[in-house]
Design an enzyme around this catalytic site. Structure first.
Site, PDB file in Angstrom:
ATOM      1  N   HIS A   1      -8.216  -8.083   8.452  1.00 44.53           N
ATOM      2  CA  HIS A   1      -8.881  -7.191   7.493  1.00 44.53           C
ATOM      3  C   HIS A   1      -9.762  -7.967   6.532  1.00 44.53           C
ATOM      4  O   HIS A   1     -10.065  -7.501   5.435  1.00 44.53           O
ATOM      5  CB  HIS A   1      -7.842  -6.337   6.743  1.00 44.53           C
ATOM      6  CG  HIS A   1      -7.148  -5.382   7.678  1.00 44.53           C
ATOM      7  ND1 HIS A   1      -5.958  -4.771   7.367  1.00 44.53           N
ATOM      8  CD2 HIS A   1      -7.461  -4.966   8.919  1.00 44.53           C
ATOM      9  CE1 HIS A   1      -5.587  -3.997   8.383  1.00 44.53           C
ATOM     10  NE2 HIS A   1      -6.478  -4.102   9.344  1.00 44.53           N
TER      11      HIS A   1
ATOM     12  N   PHE B   1       0.830  -1.215   0.000  1.00 45.40           N
ATOM     13  CA  PHE B   1       0.000   0.000   0.000  1.00 45.40           C
ATOM     14  C   PHE B   1       0.858   1.256   0.000  1.00 45.40           C
ATOM     15  O   PHE B   1       0.599   2.210  -0.730  1.00 45.40           O
ATOM     16  CB  PHE B   1      -0.919  -0.005   1.238  1.00 45.40           C
ATOM     17  CG  PHE B   1      -1.965  -1.076   1.164  1.00 45.40           C
ATOM     18  CD1 PHE B   1      -1.750  -2.337   1.735  1.00 45.40           C
ATOM     19  CD2 PHE B   1      -3.160  -0.846   0.488  1.00 45.40           C
ATOM     20  CE1 PHE B   1      -2.718  -3.331   1.642  1.00 45.40           C
ATOM     21  CE2 PHE B   1      -4.133  -1.848   0.402  1.00 45.40           C
ATOM     22  CZ  PHE B   1      -3.905  -3.092   0.965  1.00 45.40           C
TER      23      PHE B   1
ATOM     24  N   ASN C   1      11.591  -6.029   7.378  1.00 43.30           N
ATOM     25  CA  ASN C   1      10.972  -5.033   6.505  1.00 43.30           C
ATOM     26  C   ASN C   1      12.054  -4.364   5.664  1.00 43.30           C
ATOM     27  O   ASN C   1      13.173  -4.166   6.155  1.00 43.30           O
ATOM     28  CB  ASN C   1      10.219  -3.980   7.336  1.00 43.30           C
ATOM     29  CG  ASN C   1       9.032  -3.406   6.576  1.00 43.30           C
ATOM     30  OD1 ASN C   1       8.093  -4.149   6.240  1.00 43.30           O
ATOM     31  ND2 ASN C   1       9.077  -2.123   6.270  1.00 43.30           N
TER      32      ASN C   1
HETATM   33  N1  APR Z   1      10.192  -7.575   1.939  1.00 38.41           N
HETATM   34  C1  APR Z   1      10.179  -6.827   3.078  1.00 38.41           C
HETATM   35  N2  APR Z   1       9.458  -5.683   3.219  1.00 38.41           N
HETATM   36  C2  APR Z   1       8.712  -5.306   2.151  1.00 38.41           C
HETATM   37  C3  APR Z   1       8.684  -6.016   0.928  1.00 38.41           C
HETATM   38  C4  APR Z   1       9.476  -7.207   0.860  1.00 38.41           C
HETATM   39  N3  APR Z   1       9.506  -7.961  -0.247  1.00 38.41           N
HETATM   40  N4  APR Z   1       7.846  -5.363   0.066  1.00 38.41           N
HETATM   41  C5  APR Z   1       7.384  -4.272   0.727  1.00 38.41           C
HETATM   42  N5  APR Z   1       7.891  -4.234   1.973  1.00 38.41           N
HETATM   43  C6  APR Z   1       7.583  -3.262   3.041  1.00 38.41           C
HETATM   44  C7  APR Z   1       7.341  -1.842   2.580  1.00 38.41           C
HETATM   45  O1  APR Z   1       8.551  -1.098   2.598  1.00 38.41           O
HETATM   46  C8  APR Z   1       6.365  -1.327   3.641  1.00 38.41           C
HETATM   47  O2  APR Z   1       7.052  -0.733   4.739  1.00 38.41           O
HETATM   48  O3  APR Z   1       6.346  -3.696   3.582  1.00 38.41           O
HETATM   49  C9  APR Z   1       5.662  -2.597   4.153  1.00 38.41           C
HETATM   50  C10 APR Z   1       4.205  -2.661   3.722  1.00 38.41           C
HETATM   51  O4  APR Z   1       3.539  -1.614   4.398  1.00 38.41           O
HETATM   52  P1  APR Z   1       2.100  -1.137   3.893  1.00 38.41           P
HETATM   53  O5  APR Z   1       2.138  -0.956   2.431  1.00 38.41           O
HETATM   54  O6  APR Z   1       1.706   0.011   4.784  1.00 38.41           O
HETATM   55  O7  APR Z   1       1.163  -2.390   4.156  1.00 38.41           O
HETATM   56  P2  APR Z   1       0.525  -2.852   5.526  1.00 38.41           P
HETATM   57  O8  APR Z   1       1.434  -2.565   6.684  1.00 38.41           O
HETATM   58  O9  APR Z   1       0.097  -4.256   5.334  1.00 38.41           O
HETATM   59  O10 APR Z   1      -0.775  -1.901   5.618  1.00 38.41           O
HETATM   60  C11 APR Z   1      -1.691  -2.161   6.657  1.00 38.41           C
HETATM   61  O11 APR Z   1      -3.196  -0.522   5.691  1.00 38.41           O
HETATM   62  O12 APR Z   1      -4.150   0.375   3.823  1.00 38.41           O
HETATM   63  C12 APR Z   1      -4.383  -0.472   4.890  1.00 38.41           C
HETATM   64  O13 APR Z   1      -5.891  -2.252   5.010  1.00 38.41           O
HETATM   65  C13 APR Z   1      -4.674  -1.873   4.434  1.00 38.41           C
HETATM   66  O14 APR Z   1      -4.015  -3.969   5.448  1.00 38.41           O
HETATM   67  C14 APR Z   1      -3.539  -2.698   5.006  1.00 38.41           C
HETATM   68  C15 APR Z   1      -3.081  -1.857   6.172  1.00 38.41           C
END
Ligand code: APR
Length: 251
Positions: free
Chosen positions: A121, A35, A220
């Site tokens: 979710h 996201f 992360n």
């Molecule tokens: N390996 C490690 N980290 C990764 C990778 C990877 N291959 N790909 C992406 N990331 C990291 C990104 O840098 C980011 O910090 O994963 C994180 C994903 O964060 P978000 O995009 O904020 O997703 P998430 O934490 O799941 O969001 C939570 O927000 O929009 C709402 O409902 C939606 O469930 C979602 C919630």
């Protein structure tokens, strides 16, 4: 194995009830965008479209949502090494449960049983009526959508239909939250994988365990909102790091 990874393995070696918390970042190596990353979904779609009240009030928002879902919301995405590593941790007996924010079903596809998963979710598969709650067969609604019904309504009460994913402004599914909180009580360590740890109440799950001093490992590829509370953040790709960590603590 890197020094950091070896240190994380040492921190987890005595843990017997690990809670794994996952976010969209665990699925990007399967081809599903996250996201808030550089190519994230929120750089293409507006979170406004996923506000419950907007969805109910505006048929254009619903039409866009169905067009995002059908024909295949996640294409032919397959689980990657990180999803498999979570299933391996379950098979080793050291995983108490996986609390995921994801709706892509890839943990199940990697062999993790539903009893080991709390989908905070919701899940992108189901479809239900917002008014009466009646579940609808996704294949049947997809057929109706393909035949031109681009804003399908409930067979029983004529109400608005919605995928069983949690929209902004919606309460989290009670049963899933209950199981997640039970695992929080029992856990002796938490590993967060691929989450920015920026969305609540979901982020309370790792926060609660970290706040009482239990081991909190973050995997992360960019800084997260809870880095300051972590025992250690392993910076890099989940598909690379998690399998090595799980092998080291289950060998
Ligand atoms: N390996 C490690 N980290 C990764 C990778 C990877 N291959 N790909 C992406 N990331 C990291 C990104 O840098 C980011 O910090 O994963 C994180 C994903 O964060 P978000 O995009 O904020 O997703 P998430 O934490 O799941 O969001 C939570 O927000 O929009 C709402 O409902 C939606 O469930 C979602 C919630």
């Amino acid at each position: 194995m890197s020094q950091d990874l070896a240190y994380a393995a040492r921190l987890l070696l005595d843990a017997k009830r690990i809670l794994v918390f996952t976010g969209a970042g665990i699925s990007t190596e399967s081809g599903i965008p996250d996201f808030r990353g550089t190519e994230g979904i929120w750089t293409k779609l507006s979170p406004e479209d996923f506000q419950l009240d907007r969805y109910l009030a505006d048929s254009k928002v619903r039409i866009r949502a169905w067009a995002t879902r059908f024909p295949k919301m996640f294409g032919n995405a397959e689980p990657n090494g990180a999803h498999t590593a979570v299933a391996d941790l379950w098979n080793s007996g050291k995983l108490i449960g996986c609390v995921t924010q994801n709706i892509d079903g890839l943990h199940q596809a990697a062999g993790l049983p539903q009893e080991a998963i709390a989908e905070l979710h919701g899940n992108g598969d189901g479809i239900a009526c917002v008014q009466c709650g009646a579940p609808h067969e996704p294949k049947e609604i997809e057929q109706r959508w393909s035949d031109g019904d681009i804003d399908p309504h409930c067979d029983h009460c004529g109400g608005i239909l919605k995928s069983t994913i949690v929209f902004f402004g919606e309460v989290l599914p009670h049963r899933e939250l209950e199981r997640a909180n039970m695992w929080v009580e029992q856990a002796d360590a938490v590993v967060s994988v691929g989450s920015s740890l920026s969305v609540y109440p979901a982020a309370y799950i790792p926060l609660e365990i970290a706040s009482r001093g239990d081991t909190f490992i973050i995997i992360n590829n960019s800084p997260t909102d809870l880095d300051s509370l972590a025992s250690l953040r392993l910076d890099g790709m989940a598909g690379e790091i998690l399998p090595q960590l799980v092998s080291a603590i289950t060998a």
